[in-house]
Scaffold this active site. Structure first.
Site, short mmCIF file in Angstrom:
data_model
loop_
_atom_site.label_atom_id
_atom_site.label_comp_id
_atom_site.label_asym_id
_atom_site.label_seq_id
_atom_site.Cartn_x
_atom_site.Cartn_y
_atom_site.Cartn_z
CE1 TYR A 29 -3.80 2.41 0.39
CE2 TYR A 29 -2.41 3.52 2.27
CZ TYR A 29 -3.49 3.39 1.45
OH TYR A 29 -4.20 4.68 1.27
CB SER A 111 -2.50 12.53 6.58
OG SER A 111 -3.73 12.00 5.78
CD GLN A 132 -4.40 15.74 3.02
OE1 GLN A 132 -4.33 14.82 4.06
NE2 GLN A 132 -5.15 15.81 2.22
CE1 TYR A 134 -6.45 13.62 -0.13
CE2 TYR A 134 -6.65 12.60 1.88
CZ TYR A 134 -6.06 12.80 0.42
OH TYR A 134 -4.86 12.07 0.02
CB THR A 160 -4.86 16.80 -1.25
OG1 THR A 160 -4.00 16.93 -0.12
CG2 THR A 160 -4.50 15.79 -2.38
NE ARG A 169 -3.66 4.88 -4.55
CZ ARG A 169 -3.90 5.45 -3.47
NH1 ARG A 169 -4.24 5.09 -2.32
NH2 ARG A 169 -4.43 6.83 -3.76
CG HIS A 282 -1.71 11.53 -4.31
ND1 HIS A 282 -2.55 12.49 -3.74
CD2 HIS A 282 -1.90 10.54 -3.31
CE1 HIS A 282 -3.09 12.25 -2.73
NE2 HIS A 282 -2.46 10.83 -2.29
NE ARG A 285 -0.42 6.43 -2.31
CZ ARG A 285 -0.20 5.27 -1.92
NH1 ARG A 285 0.99 4.57 -2.13
NH2 ARG A 285 -0.99 4.57 -0.99
C1 LIG Z 1 0.89 5.50 1.60
C2 LIG Z 1 0.82 6.98 1.07
C3 LIG Z 1 -0.52 7.67 1.97
C4 LIG Z 1 -0.70 9.04 1.59
N1 LIG Z 1 -1.74 9.80 1.86
C5 LIG Z 1 -1.88 10.97 1.70
C6 LIG Z 1 -2.86 11.70 2.26
O1 LIG Z 1 -3.39 11.38 3.25
N2 LIG Z 1 -3.12 12.85 1.75
C7 LIG Z 1 -1.90 13.42 0.71
O2 LIG Z 1 -2.32 14.56 0.52
N3 LIG Z 1 -1.28 12.75 0.41
C8 LIG Z 1 -1.01 11.46 0.63
N4 LIG Z 1 -0.03 10.93 0.04
C9 LIG Z 1 0.68 11.34 -0.86
C10 LIG Z 1 1.87 12.24 -0.36
O3 LIG Z 1 1.53 13.11 0.31
C11 LIG Z 1 2.99 12.68 -1.45
O4 LIG Z 1 2.17 13.38 -2.50
C12 LIG Z 1 3.75 11.50 -2.19
O5 LIG Z 1 3.83 10.47 -1.23
C13 LIG Z 1 4.85 12.04 -2.96
O6 LIG Z 1 5.79 11.13 -3.69
P1 LIG Z 1 6.75 10.12 -2.89
O7 LIG Z 1 6.17 9.18 -2.06
O8 LIG Z 1 7.33 9.56 -4.05
O9 LIG Z 1 7.86 11.22 -2.12
C14 LIG Z 1 0.23 9.54 0.44
C15 LIG Z 1 1.36 8.74 -0.05
C16 LIG Z 1 1.58 7.62 0.05
C17 LIG Z 1 2.57 6.69 -0.40
#
Ligand SMILES: Cc1cc2nc3c(=O)[nH]c(=O)nc-3n(C[C@H](O)[C@H](O)[C@H](O)COP(=O)(O)O)c2cc1C
Length: 385
Positions: A29, A111, A132, A134, A160, A169, A282, A285
């Site tokens: 995940y 988050s 952050q 949503y 976001t 995913r 993101h 993702r």
């Molecule tokens: C497991 C996971 C959970 C995430 N949850 C959030 C979230 O709750 N809110 C959000 O804005 N971005 C979330 N993100 C995105 C991150 O804030 C960020 O944009 C992203 O991880 C950056 O890429 P990197 O992992 O290559 O550094 C999440 C990323 C991952 C890997």
């Protein structure tokens, strides 16, 4: 790592440690991206399209990596990105991340979907953090969340915009993380059986596993399927720039729009009153096959860089990547997976050590490029290959 490589140093070292500790579905995940994971790979690989110029004999006796990030006096141009359910990767993970960020002098972002609430995190350091958000369908919940954040001392809101719904995913379907059939349940049980250290540290001692900021509205947060059902039903797919104007009117602090990939959207964010944008997909993702963040940064920085602060995330894996991003116009970067790998693999100390390595890498690169300040990092110091 072999027995002769005793100290984790790079993001990849911590990734390997995390992989050993975490149940497979949780590691996937964190580690995975959308669909074929093409954007996930491009985010990292495209940093190689830019090379640094080595400049010599320039008196680099006064190197300073410090900067201001949305008003925060930061020791380097790096912040910890919001990661939902960070507290599932290490015991009360958000508090560990916040303490590590505080120790290294950089901002931590809580988050909406963290395990620890904003109050629990700010109590851990006594320092302001970023929050952050949503957009949820129930605007009363949003208003009450923002009041809580403000009362807890949050200075900066990251809103976001790239998740009207969760991306596809596929690892989560394959390994049974999402799914209620017997195979999924058996698979998850087997994966847990192989992760005794995680069970003790997080599964038992890390409770409660509720979504701290939404514990009253998420029906049964211990159940990942319920969690996904909540996101599917509550995330507002009808959100538009008009909602940002509403948000701007009720949020008194800094407002940064996270998840912008096109110049037109960056301009719309500025027009809606944003103080900054994060160029981000993101972490690969959401929309697979969208371009990498780093290739989108220069045009956005050029278009709106004099109207708001421009940040970037997705694919940053070293201080060298940070230097490239700053040279291409970023005020700073956010890192997501890197800090979670480090925390899952080596706890709070792992995050501190990784951040110290980033700072050393930034300082060393600056010295070898012949600059003393971040302001001197300009596109002329990069070559496109
Ligand atoms: C497991 C996971 C959970 C995430 N949850 C959030 C979230 O709750 N809110 C959000 O804005 N971005 C979330 N993100 C995105 C991150 O804030 C960020 O944009 C992203 O991880 C950056 O890429 P990197 O992992 O290559 O550094 C999440 C990323 C991952 C890997």
């Amino acid at each position: 790592m072999s027995i002769f490589n005793v100290n984790p140093v790079t993001v990849d070292d911590y990734r390997r440690l995390a992989r050993r500790k975490l149940p497979r579905f949780l590691f996937d995940y964190l580690d995975g991206g959308a669909n074929a994971e093409a954007t996930l790979a491009a985010n990292v690989n495209d940093f190689d399209r830019y090379r640094l110029k080595q400049r010599v004999m320039r008196n680099v006796d006064n190197i300073d990596t410090s900067t201001k990030l949305a008003g925060f006096d930061a020791a380097m141009p790096v912040a910890l990105a919001p990661v939902g359910m960070a507290g599932m990767y290490a015991r009360r993970g958000e508090t560990q991340g916040a303490r590590a960020a505080d120790a290294q002098g950089i901002p931590f972002t809580c988050s909406t979907l963290g395990i620890c609430s904003v109050e629990e995190i700010t109590a851990a350091t006594g320092k302001p953090i970023w929050f952050q958000l949503y957009m949820l369908r129930d605007r009363d919940v949003i208003q009450s969340l923002l009041k809580r954040a403000e009362a807890a001392g949050v200075t900066t809101l990251l809103f976001t915009v790239d998740l009207p719904l969760p991306g596809m995913r596929l690892r989560d379907y394959r390994n049974g993380m999402i799914g209620t059939n017997l195979c999924s349940k058996l698979s998850k049980t087997a994966q847990l059986a192989y992760s005794p250290r995680w069970i003790m540290d997080v599964g038992i001692k890390g409770k409660p596993h509720t979504i701290g900021n939404l514990s009253e509205v998420v029906p049964d947060p211990d159940d990942l399927n319920e969690y996904k059902a909540f996101i599917d039903s509550q995330f507002d797919t009808s959100v538009t720039w008009e909602d940002i104007a509403w948000l701007r009117s009720i949020w008194p602090g800094k407002l940064i729009i996270k998840g912008v990939m096109e110049v037109e959207d960056a301009q719309a964010a500025v027009n809606a009153g944003a103080d900054g944008v994060v160029v981000s997909n993101h972490g690969g993702r959401q929309l697979d096959s969208v371009a990498s963040s780093i290739t989108k940064l220069p045009a956005i920085a050029q278009a709106v860089g004099d109207q708001c602060e421009v940040y970037i995330d997705s694919g940053i894996r070293s201080g060298i990547d940070v230097v490239k991003a700053v040279a291409l116009g970023a005020q700073g970067v956010l890192i997501g997976r890197p800090w979670i790998y480090a925390m899952a693999g080596a706890g709070e100390q792992g995050v501190k050590d990784l951040l110290a390595t980033f700072q050393n890498e930034i300082r060393t690169a600056m010295a070898l490029m012949g600059v003393n300040s971040l302001a001197e990092l300009t596109p002329e110091l990069l070559e496109r290959v």
